[in-house]
Design a protein around this motif. Structure first.
Motif, PDB file in Angstrom:
ATOM      1  N   UNK A  96      23.646  13.833  -8.668  1.00  0.00           N
ATOM      2  CA  UNK A  96      22.138  12.804  -9.372  1.00  0.00           C
ATOM      3  C   UNK A  96      22.751  11.692  -8.192  1.00  0.00           C
ATOM      4  N   UNK A  97      23.550  12.052  -6.675  1.00  0.00           N
ATOM      5  CA  UNK A  97      23.641  10.716  -5.614  1.00  0.00           C
ATOM      6  C   UNK A  97      22.479  11.733  -5.321  1.00  0.00           C
ATOM      7  N   UNK A 135      27.096  25.368 -14.290  1.00  0.00           N
ATOM      8  CA  UNK A 135      27.878  25.610 -15.162  1.00  0.00           C
ATOM      9  C   UNK A 135      28.653  23.765 -15.526  1.00  0.00           C
ATOM     10  N   UNK A 136      28.018  23.983 -17.580  1.00  0.00           N
ATOM     11  CA  UNK A 136      29.039  23.089 -18.192  1.00  0.00           C
ATOM     12  C   UNK A 136      27.857  22.323 -18.860  1.00  0.00           C
ATOM     13  N   UNK A 137      26.945  22.488 -18.343  1.00  0.00           N
ATOM     14  CA  UNK A 137      25.212  21.918 -18.766  1.00  0.00           C
ATOM     15  C   UNK A 137      24.639  23.035 -20.008  1.00  0.00           C
ATOM     16  N   UNK A 150      33.762  19.298 -14.481  1.00  0.00           N
ATOM     17  CA  UNK A 150      34.142  18.220 -13.772  1.00  0.00           C
ATOM     18  C   UNK A 150      33.202  17.198 -13.707  1.00  0.00           C
ATOM     19  N   UNK A 151      33.655  15.536 -14.176  1.00  0.00           N
ATOM     20  CA  UNK A 151      32.342  14.716 -13.898  1.00  0.00           C
ATOM     21  C   UNK A 151      31.688  14.508 -12.227  1.00  0.00           C
ATOM     22  N   UNK A 152      32.432  15.007 -11.420  1.00  0.00           N
ATOM     23  CA  UNK A 152      32.371  14.791  -9.991  1.00  0.00           C
ATOM     24  C   UNK A 152      31.181  15.618  -9.522  1.00  0.00           C
ATOM     25  N   UNK A 153      30.854  17.118 -10.197  1.00  0.00           N
ATOM     26  CA  UNK A 153      29.546  17.356  -9.472  1.00  0.00           C
ATOM     27  C   UNK A 153      28.694  17.539 -10.162  1.00  0.00           C
TER      28      UNK A 153
END
Length: 294
Positions: free
Chosen positions: A267-268, A240-242, A259-262
């Motif tokens: 990625x991590x 969601x948001x992409x 929320x960039x943390x998602x």
């Protein structure tokens, strides 16, 4: 303290569009951007603010005083550069600037020479012999020669070459540090991003938003590009948001809002070779607001 207060300012031209319910404030010591494409209503707003034309309804105050009622008194403390400048062709530049200075009842000769040196302006030439760019320099010096408390600029860089634009921006920042408040109107978004902390976006005579440029960036899309060590399935970043998701081999790129943390968590969890996360520039934000309104 607000140097400029505009409340529900409206100017109509019969059936032709002017401006409708314009409202924003400019704080003391601020460089405030006013952006929109040509014909959006920037110049009409400024001319109404300066009581060069009168509003149909609404009000505007400068230094806490009504712009129509106290127009002549207010103008003594304002430096104004219109989008187009017109002069008496046969006058020499210095004579024109001294004539302008006479309205402020002060000797501005030293100041004129200082500004002319900064802007590389020949004071001995006749106006008629000047190029468009040099006429714009005359307008800049004319607007700043009395060291105004408020500087209002309407498309100020048209006709200036890139080097002179840089000198002009440096000059504005210097005047701002000395205490001048600046209203900077432009359709060139990079200029506004370079100088201003806050911005009002105008479209078809109406304000779309008034925000800090930093807030516009924070609340807008991030541009993300990931190079992975091994190819990943396209659905891996289907979050969601992409939006505008593209996968080409080991390179994944997309826009993200939220929320960039998602995204960072996703990625991590994979092996990556490289990563870019970029802020949108003002042009992308501007187009986003225009498309959203449309």
């Amino acid at each position: 303290m607000n140097v400029i207060e505009i409340n529900n300012l409206t100017k109509t031209y019969g059936k032709a569009r002017g401006i409708t319910d314009i409202s924003f404030n400019v704080e003391e010591g601020e460089i405030f951007g006013f952006i929109g494409p040509n014909g959006a209503g920037k110049s009409t707003t400024i001319r109404t603010l300066l009581s060069l034309i009168y509003p149909t309804s609404g009000s505007a105050k400068i230094f806490g005083k009504d712009c129509v009622q106290f127009g002549p008194e207010i103008k003594k403390q304002i430096g104004y550069l219109p989008s187009e400048v017109f002069y008496y062709d046969n006058m020499k530049v210095m004579d024109l600037l001294k004539y302008s200075a006479s309205f402020y009842k002060k000797d501005c000769t030293k100041r004129i020479k200082e500004l002319a040196e900064i802007m590389d302006l020949d004071l001995t030439k006749k106006i008629d012999d000047l190029s468009l760019g040099n006429k714009k320099k005359v307008g800049i010096v004319q607007g700043l020669l009395h060291e105004p408390k408020l500087i209002i600029l309407d498309e100020p860089t048209s006709g200036l070459d890139p080097l002179m634009q840089q000198k002009f921006f440096d000059l504005l920042e210097k005047e701002n540090k000395k205490g001048a408040t600046i209203l900077f109107s432009s359709h060139i978004l990079s200029e506004v991003q370079r100088l201003c902390n806050r911005v009002a976006i105008i479209k078809e005579g109406k304000i779309v938003t008034v925000e800090k440029i930093s807030t516009l960036k924070e609340n807008n899309y991030k541009k993300i590009k990931v190079v992975t060590k091994t190819p990943v399935d396209k659905d891996y970043f289907n979050l969601e948001g992409v939006t505008k998701l593209e996968v080409k081999g080991v390179t994944v790129s997309f826009l993200f809002r939220g929320n960039i943390n998602i995204v960072l968590k996703k990625i991590s969890d994979i092996e990556i070779a490289n990563l870019w996360i970029e802020e949108p520039d003002l042009e992308e934000i501007f187009l986003h607001y225009y498309e959203k309104e449309a």
